[in-house]
Each structure stands twice: as C-alpha cells, then as structure tokens.
Design an enzyme around this catalytic site. Structure first.
Site, PDB file in Angstrom:
ATOM      1  N   ASN A  10       0.870  -1.178   0.000  1.00 32.08           N
ATOM      2  CA  ASN A  10       0.000   0.000   0.000  1.00 32.08           C
ATOM      3  C   ASN A  10       0.903   1.224   0.000  1.00 32.08           C
ATOM      4  O   ASN A  10       1.486   1.565   1.025  1.00 32.08           O
ATOM      5  CB  ASN A  10      -0.883  -0.053   1.259  1.00 32.08           C
ATOM      6  CG  ASN A  10      -1.733   1.191   1.426  1.00 32.08           C
ATOM      7  OD1 ASN A  10      -1.806   2.030   0.522  1.00 32.08           O
ATOM      8  ND2 ASN A  10      -2.372   1.316   2.581  1.00 32.08           N
ATOM      9  N   TRP A  11       1.022   1.848  -1.175  1.00 27.94           N
ATOM     10  CA  TRP A  11       1.966   2.966  -1.302  1.00 27.94           C
ATOM     11  C   TRP A  11       1.409   4.248  -0.686  1.00 27.94           C
ATOM     12  O   TRP A  11       2.120   5.239  -0.568  1.00 27.94           O
ATOM     13  CB  TRP A  11       2.309   3.200  -2.783  1.00 27.94           C
ATOM     14  CG  TRP A  11       3.052   2.059  -3.420  1.00 27.94           C
ATOM     15  CD1 TRP A  11       3.420   0.866  -2.834  1.00 27.94           C
ATOM     16  CD2 TRP A  11       3.532   1.983  -4.765  1.00 27.94           C
ATOM     17  NE1 TRP A  11       4.090   0.071  -3.725  1.00 27.94           N
ATOM     18  CE2 TRP A  11       4.169   0.729  -4.928  1.00 27.94           C
ATOM     19  CE3 TRP A  11       3.486   2.855  -5.856  1.00 27.94           C
ATOM     20  CZ2 TRP A  11       4.753   0.333  -6.136  1.00 27.94           C
ATOM     21  CZ3 TRP A  11       4.072   2.458  -7.068  1.00 27.94           C
ATOM     22  CH2 TRP A  11       4.698   1.215  -7.201  1.00 27.94           C
ATOM     23  N   LYS A  12       0.149   4.264  -0.338  1.00 23.68           N
ATOM     24  CA  LYS A  12      -0.507   5.449   0.249  1.00 23.68           C
ATOM     25  C   LYS A  12      -0.245   6.672  -0.654  1.00 23.68           C
ATOM     26  O   LYS A  12      -0.191   6.526  -1.862  1.00 23.68           O
ATOM     27  CB  LYS A  12      -0.033   5.655   1.690  1.00 23.68           C
ATOM     28  CG  LYS A  12      -0.206   4.372   2.523  1.00 23.68           C
ATOM     29  CD  LYS A  12      -0.008   4.558   3.981  1.00 23.68           C
ATOM     30  CE  LYS A  12      -0.190   3.219   4.689  1.00 23.68           C
ATOM     31  NZ  LYS A  12      -0.070   3.303   6.121  1.00 23.68           N
ATOM     32  N   HIS A  96      -9.560   1.310   4.858  1.00 20.91           N
ATOM     33  CA  HIS A  96      -8.280   1.460   5.561  1.00 20.91           C
ATOM     34  C   HIS A  96      -8.473   2.391   6.763  1.00 20.91           C
ATOM     35  O   HIS A  96      -9.248   3.353   6.698  1.00 20.91           O
ATOM     36  CB  HIS A  96      -7.226   2.031   4.605  1.00 20.91           C
ATOM     37  CG  HIS A  96      -5.853   1.963   5.186  1.00 20.91           C
ATOM     38  ND1 HIS A  96      -5.393   2.896   6.076  1.00 20.91           N
ATOM     39  CD2 HIS A  96      -4.865   1.058   5.047  1.00 20.91           C
ATOM     40  CE1 HIS A  96      -4.167   2.560   6.451  1.00 20.91           C
ATOM     41  NE2 HIS A  96      -3.822   1.446   5.833  1.00 20.91           N
ATOM     42  N   GLU A  98      -6.742   4.721   7.898  1.00 21.30           N
ATOM     43  CA  GLU A  98      -6.493   6.146   7.643  1.00 21.30           C
ATOM     44  C   GLU A  98      -7.724   6.799   7.018  1.00 21.30           C
ATOM     45  O   GLU A  98      -8.018   7.961   7.284  1.00 21.30           O
ATOM     46  CB  GLU A  98      -5.244   6.304   6.753  1.00 21.30           C
ATOM     47  CG  GLU A  98      -3.979   6.076   7.558  1.00 21.30           C
ATOM     48  CD  GLU A  98      -2.824   5.480   6.784  1.00 21.30           C
ATOM     49  OE1 GLU A  98      -2.836   5.496   5.540  1.00 21.30           O
ATOM     50  OE2 GLU A  98      -1.888   4.981   7.443  1.00 21.30           O
ATOM     51  N   GLU A 168      -5.446  -4.898  10.661  1.00 24.31           N
ATOM     52  CA  GLU A 168      -4.426  -3.871  10.855  1.00 24.31           C
ATOM     53  C   GLU A 168      -4.698  -3.109  12.148  1.00 24.31           C
ATOM     54  O   GLU A 168      -5.450  -2.127  12.137  1.00 24.31           O
ATOM     55  CB  GLU A 168      -4.451  -2.885   9.691  1.00 24.31           C
ATOM     56  CG  GLU A 168      -4.209  -3.524   8.346  1.00 24.31           C
ATOM     57  CD  GLU A 168      -3.623  -2.534   7.358  1.00 24.31           C
ATOM     58  OE1 GLU A 168      -2.519  -2.775   6.886  1.00 24.31           O
ATOM     59  OE2 GLU A 168      -4.259  -1.506   7.098  1.00 24.31           O
ATOM     60  N   GLY A 174       2.344   2.270  10.805  1.00 23.41           N
ATOM     61  CA  GLY A 174       3.305   3.367  10.634  1.00 23.41           C
ATOM     62  C   GLY A 174       4.008   3.767  11.915  1.00 23.41           C
ATOM     63  O   GLY A 174       4.666   4.803  11.971  1.00 23.41           O
ATOM     64  N   SER A 214       3.278  -1.998  10.243  1.00 24.85           N
ATOM     65  CA  SER A 214       4.730  -2.028  10.420  1.00 24.85           C
ATOM     66  C   SER A 214       5.369  -3.381  10.104  1.00 24.85           C
ATOM     67  O   SER A 214       6.312  -3.788  10.783  1.00 24.85           O
ATOM     68  CB  SER A 214       5.101  -1.581  11.842  1.00 24.85           C
ATOM     69  OG  SER A 214       4.661  -0.258  12.069  1.00 24.85           O
ATOM     70  N   GLY A 235       2.788  -1.136   4.276  1.00 25.21           N
ATOM     71  CA  GLY A 235       2.842   0.279   3.919  1.00 25.21           C
ATOM     72  C   GLY A 235       4.274   0.722   3.693  1.00 25.21           C
ATOM     73  O   GLY A 235       4.847   0.526   2.618  1.00 25.21           O
ATOM     74  N   GLY A 236       4.889   1.286   4.723  1.00 25.37           N
ATOM     75  CA  GLY A 236       6.232   1.879   4.621  1.00 25.37           C
ATOM     76  C   GLY A 236       7.244   0.997   3.906  1.00 25.37           C
ATOM     77  O   GLY A 236       7.961   1.467   3.009  1.00 25.37           O
TER      78      GLY A 236
HETATM   79  P1  PGA Z   1       2.714   0.361   7.629  1.00 27.02           P
HETATM   80  O1  PGA Z   1       1.274   0.526   6.949  1.00 27.02           O
HETATM   81  O2  PGA Z   1       3.280  -0.931   7.082  1.00 27.02           O
HETATM   82  O3  PGA Z   1       3.499   1.555   7.189  1.00 27.02           O
HETATM   83  O4  PGA Z   1       2.506   0.305   9.099  1.00 27.02           O
HETATM   84  C1  PGA Z   1       0.429  -0.571   6.769  1.00 27.02           C
HETATM   85  C2  PGA Z   1      -0.891  -0.116   6.217  1.00 27.02           C
HETATM   86  O5  PGA Z   1      -1.369   0.951   6.636  1.00 27.02           O
HETATM   87  O6  PGA Z   1      -1.496  -0.792   5.373  1.00 27.02           O
END
Ligand code: PGA
Length: 253
Positions: A10-12, A96, A98, A168, A174, A214, A235-236
């Site tokens: 997930n590149w956000k 998600h 966020e 999640e 994050g 994470s 994500g990251g």
């Molecule tokens: P993260 O994000 O790996 O940076 O914690 C995961 C996500 O939000 O899907």
C-alpha cells in the site's frame, strides 16, 4: 487445502511518477512470473496506468487504494470501479484505518463500496483493526462487528471468493510497533472463527486474512508462519524494492 500467501504493498500518498515506475519495474523483475505467493501493489490513482505498464509480463497484480460506490456521474473527485478496472486493477483496498479515522469514512460507506466493488468483479482487501483504547478495553468483538460484519452483510457465497481481510491494528500502523506473531495469530483466529460461525466452514477456510501494521523484512517470516496469517498488507516497507521483495520472499516467492 493450504491457503496461498498474499502480500500487497500500500503505497498510500507516496512516490513521484519516476519513483513509482522505478519501484514497479524493480518489483516486476524481482517477482517475475512466480506464482508461489500472490503479490500486488496499490499506487496512488494517477500512477495506476504507468505502474500497470511497468508490471506487464510479471505476476504482480495492481490495486487501487479506494473506490467510489457510485457508478458514474457528478461526483467531483471520485473514481469508479469501471475506471480502476480499465486502468488495470484487480484489487481495491477498502476501509483502511487512515480513511476511517483521518478522513471520516463511515461503516455505511465501506459497506456500499465493498458491494459495488465485488459486484464489479474486483477483489477487495477489506481493512479492519482496533485502536489502542479499544484494545485495552477488550473491544475486539465490537470492532469486528462494526468494521467487518457491517461491511459484508448481504455478500453472496460466490462474492466471498473475492474478499480478503486485512487485520491492521491501528496502534501498529506506521508506528514501528508490529504486533507479535502471537497477537496477530490470536486476532486472525478470532476473525476466522467468527466468519466460520456466521458463514460456514468453506468460506472461513478459504478466506485470506492478511496482517498489516509495520511489517518489515525482519518481522514478516515470524508473522507469516502463523497458521491464520495468510500474508501482509505492507505500507512503509513497500516503498523500497529490496525490502518489499524480502517480505514477498518470506511469503514463499
Ligand atoms: P505500515 O502501513 O506498514 O506503514 O505500518 C500498513 C498499512 O497501513 O497498510
């Protein structure tokens, strides 16, 4: 039958066009045509078409990070299922944390989007997860009820085959605080048991449940070795080709 592992990046709201193309090219080269695990990336909307181009010839799939529940029309800023499909998407991330917590997306919206997406033939990565406060208060059941059960209400058995759940925990996204393999396994086991009691053995056994929050090249193998952890939503660490490929490798590719 063992469930196939699945790793999605997930590149956000990250990457320039040049970075997105370079990352996709490196992943296409690294994964090649291997199908030992399913792999997908979810770039920002404007990069879907060029990333799809860069992934051609590889087995890496493409996903969007959200989609509208409306088919078309006067909805400024929205993007439809038909559009993301034409851009090459097989997957879409929905609900998600966020979007739920920062952008105020409601359970009703997630429900409508999920139905629209599976009816369009897309595979949905449905996110759910508790906040730290909810965890400390022992509200896992209620979070499941609200975020998963409300979203999938009315889904047919055939449509279940296009649903993937991503657990999640909000406190792990994050933050660098990954859930331990045991914590992830317990949550995934709870989700699968709930789905089993609500929708039966066949759907529960086939359902991929990914862990997100994470995930790194160092933590992936421990998480993925758990019986109910079927891969990860990353994500990251999905923004660096070498790290993401190491996570994909931990999933068996
Ligand atoms: P993260 O994000 O790996 O940076 O914690 C995961 C996500 O939000 O899907």
């Amino acid at each position: 039958m063992a469930r196939k592992k699945f790793v999605a990046g997930n590149w956000k709201m990250n990457t320039t066009l040049a970075e997105a193309k370079a990352l996709a090219t490196a992943l296409a080269q690294g994964v090649g045509t291997s199908t030992a695990a399913d792999v997908a990336v979810c770039p920002p909307y404007p990069w879907l078409v060029p990333v799809h181009e860069a992934l051609k010839g590889s087995s890496v799939g493409l996903g969007a990070q959200d989609v509208s529940h409306e088919p078309k029309g006067a909805f400024t800023g929205e993007v439809s299922t038909a559009m993301i499909k034409e851009a090459g998407c097989k997957y879409v991330v929905l609900g998600h944390s966020e979007r739920r917590h920062i952008l105020g997306e409601s359970d009703v919206e997630v429900h409508l989007k999920l139905h629209t997406a599976v009816e369009a033939g897309l595979y949905v990565i449905l996110c759910m997860g508790e906040t730290l406060v909810e965890r400390e208060k022992g509200l896992a059941e209620r979070v499941f009820q609200r975020q998963v059960y409300s979203a999938v209400a009315g889904i047919t058995d055939e449509q279940w085959s296009r649903i993937i759940i991503a657990y999640e925990p909000v406190w792990a996204i994050g933050t660098g605080k990954t859930a331990t393999p045991d914590q992830a396994q317990n949550a995934h086991y709870f989700i699968r048991t709930k789905i089993r009691s609500l929708h039966g053995e066949k759907i529960a056994n086939a359902l991929p449940i990914l862990y997100g929050g994470s995930v790194t090249a160092d933590t992936a193998a421990g998480l993925f070795s758990q019986p109910d952890v079927d891969g990860g939503l990353v994500g990251g660490a999905s923004l660096k080709a070498d790290q993401f490929l190491a996570i994909v490798k931990a999933a068996g590719n």
